[in-house]
Design an enzyme around this catalytic site. Structure first.
Site, PDB file in Angstrom:
ATOM      1  CB  SER A 263      65.289  12.537  50.867  1.00  0.00           C
ATOM      2  OG  SER A 263      65.438  13.731  51.564  1.00  0.00           O
ATOM      3  CE  LYS A 267      68.449  12.284  56.243  1.00  0.00           C
ATOM      4  NZ  LYS A 267      69.097  13.331  55.526  1.00  0.00           N
ATOM      5  CD1 TRP A 354      67.496  20.155  53.770  1.00  0.00           C
ATOM      6  CD2 TRP A 354      68.254  22.114  54.544  1.00  0.00           C
ATOM      7  NE1 TRP A 354      67.174  20.226  55.106  1.00  0.00           N
ATOM      8  CE2 TRP A 354      67.626  21.422  55.603  1.00  0.00           C
ATOM      9  CE3 TRP A 354      68.810  23.375  54.807  1.00  0.00           C
ATOM     10  CZ2 TRP A 354      67.530  21.942  56.903  1.00  0.00           C
ATOM     11  CZ3 TRP A 354      68.705  23.889  56.095  1.00  0.00           C
ATOM     12  CH2 TRP A 354      68.077  23.181  57.111  1.00  0.00           C
ATOM     13  CG  HIS A 404      65.385  17.141  48.065  1.00  0.00           C
ATOM     14  ND1 HIS A 404      66.563  16.485  48.307  1.00  0.00           N
ATOM     15  CD2 HIS A 404      64.484  16.610  48.929  1.00  0.00           C
ATOM     16  CE1 HIS A 404      66.384  15.601  49.278  1.00  0.00           C
ATOM     17  NE2 HIS A 404      65.127  15.654  49.667  1.00  0.00           N
TER      18      HIS A 404
HETATM   19  C1  GTR Z   1      64.291  17.281  55.048  1.00  0.00           C
HETATM   20  C2  GTR Z   1      65.439  16.888  55.899  1.00  0.00           C
HETATM   21  C3  GTR Z   1      66.465  16.181  55.062  1.00  0.00           C
HETATM   22  C4  GTR Z   1      65.879  15.160  54.128  1.00  0.00           C
HETATM   23  C5  GTR Z   1      64.502  15.511  53.644  1.00  0.00           C
HETATM   24  C6  GTR Z   1      63.649  14.373  53.107  1.00  0.00           C
HETATM   25  O1  GTR Z   1      63.349  18.046  55.690  1.00  0.00           O
HETATM   26  O2  GTR Z   1      65.945  18.048  56.471  1.00  0.00           O
HETATM   27  O3  GTR Z   1      67.457  15.646  55.901  1.00  0.00           O
HETATM   28  O4  GTR Z   1      65.883  13.918  54.692  1.00  0.00           O
HETATM   29  O5  GTR Z   1      63.722  16.098  54.608  1.00  0.00           O
HETATM   30  O6  GTR Z   1      63.709  13.248  53.586  1.00  0.00           O
HETATM   31  O7  GTR Z   1      62.864  14.665  52.213  1.00  0.00           O
END
Ligand code: GTR
Length: 423
Positions: A263, A267, A354, A404
């Site tokens: 997540s 990045k 997402w 996720h």
């Molecule tokens: C979310 C965000 C994502 C992702 C995620 C995470 O809220 O919108 O870009 O990075 O968090 O890091 O769990």
């Protein structure tokens, strides 16, 4: 009565704008508007790239500059490890199968010191171990039930359900994220795991007075300049500093370090891997917007949304592209291409719309052109693979069922991919 109607009107206005915001988010493939991503093998001056040399000497540095200036922000200076303090080394971890090492990397400048706690598990079966290096979200002690893991003293987001109180961790949270970190399995496969809590490098909040950023301020500066680093670049910087340490550790094969992240930390892993060619392999687990997913598809999380929810993650320049993704001079497949010729794995999850699974797949597919130019296979799939059917060339990809998360299934694929490329 008048007052009530004003309140009602305000309430209506607020709900309407919240709704409008939500409607901006596309989660239905048929609603994706027409878009164009730049061809990774066409230079910004319009010329086509046909040789490895032009890619390496011209295009790659130009792409890197655009990502630095417009998206992640540049690191304003250099800061090396001032001191390594080894807290412990145990040869009897995980039922005697692993060595556990815990150490702190200290960074000092003027009256400031930053401490980054590193936790390492290394397989005893290997003299110099290839390792996975990853930031974790909640503190090193959350990745395993091992009672010897030191607790971080850095700021954490409050979460009473795991005993994060007054922005500090407590014993209660030990092992609470162990499902995402199959340490025994990693060791058994002959790899080490090296992890740090991302909040040791920069606490994940819109506050530039803490973490690593202030070390570089000049004069009365209180936040990075508009082309300087946000938190994602700071976490990536931290990963490279851990790499500096790993190069000095003779139990680690520093030529075989796979940098991995989930997540927002995916990045950071991508940005670290793109910039720092010492990382032999890069793994993005559901990194989504500002990670592996194409921005110009505007599916799922958008540039505007990520910059308003997390204004501190990217450089201020990135905000110019809020709702204007078409103006971005690059898209995320070009970030992936910067990793070539090193092996790259991109993973998505079916219920994680997402993060835009298809946008992550397409990005990996478009990056393949550079791998092919360099004489490598790239991604061995023209169409998006079915759920739970990984493909592995020099670029690997899977979309697994579920939400996720970083799961055992994901790790199984990363180990297979590392067996193919790192052993
Ligand atoms: C979310 C965000 C994502 C992702 C995620 C995470 O809220 O919108 O870009 O990075 O968090 O890091 O769990």
């Amino acid at each position: 009565m008048k007052q009530i109607s004003i309140y009602f009107f305000l309430f209506w206005l607020i709900s309407l704008s919240a709704l409008a915001q939500r409607e901006n988010i596309i989660s239905d493939e048929s609603k994706v508007p027409a878009y164009q991503v730049p061809d990774v093998l066409t230079r910004f001056n319009g010329r086509k790239i046909k040789s490895e040399r032009v890619w390496l000497k011209k295009q790659r540095p130009e792409i890197q500059k655009k990502f630095t200036e417009e998206i992640y922000g540049k690191v304003p200076g250099e800061l090396k490890i001032s001191e390594v303090k080894v807290w412990e080394t145990s040869d009897n971890a995980l039922n005697g199968t692993a060595t556990r090492k815990q150490l702190s990397l200290f960074f000092t400048k003027k009256d400031r010191t930053l401490e980054v706690n590193v936790l390492m598990y290394l397989p005893k079966s290997v003299e110099k171990a290839p390792v996975f290096l990853a930031c974790n979200f909640n503190g090193n002690h959350t990745i395993s039930n091992d009672p010897a893991i030191r607790l971080t003293e850095s700021w954490v987001e409050n979460d009473p359900s795991v005993g994060f109180i007054n922005n500090q961790v407590t014993e209660q949270s030990r092992g609470c994220k162990s499902d995402s970190w199959p340490v025994e399995q990693i060791i058994k496969a002959g790899y080490g795991l090296v992890t740090v809590y991302y909040g040791d490098i920069d606490p994940d909040k819109n506050d530039f007075s803490d973490g690593i950023h202030p070390f570089f301020y000049e004069g009365n500066q209180t936040r990075p300049k508009s082309n300087e680093w946000g938190s994602v670049a700071a976490w990536a910087w931290g990963l490279s500093r851990v790499m500096d340490y790993l190069e000095t550790d003779n139990q680690v094969d520093a030529k075989k370090v796979a940098v991995l992240g989930h997540s927002r930390l995916g990045k950071a892993a991508l940005w670290a891997g793109a910039n720092d060619q010492r990382f032999a392999m890069v793994i993005s687990n559901e990194s989504g917007c500002g990670g592996a997913a194409l921005s110009k598809r505007i599916f799922g999380e958008t540039v505007e949304r990520i910059n308003s929810s997390f204004p501190h993650w990217f450089c201020d320049n990135f905000k110019k592209y809020n709702d204007k993704e078409d103006l971005l001079p690059v898209d995320q497949h070009m970030l992936l291409a910067m990793i070539a010729p090193r092996p790259l794995y991109v993973a998505s999850a079916a219920d994680d719309l997402w993060a835009d699974p298809k946008g992550e797949f397409l990005s990996a597919k478009y990056a393949s052109a550079v791998y092919e130019l360099l004489g490598l296979e790239g991604l061995p799939a023209k169409e998006m693979p079915k759920v739970n059917q990984p493909v592995m060339g020099t670029i690997g990809y899977h979309i697994r069922s579920g939400k996720h998360n970083l799961t055992q299934y994901d790790w199984e694929q990363y180990i297979k991919f590392a067996d193919k490329h790192l052993k």
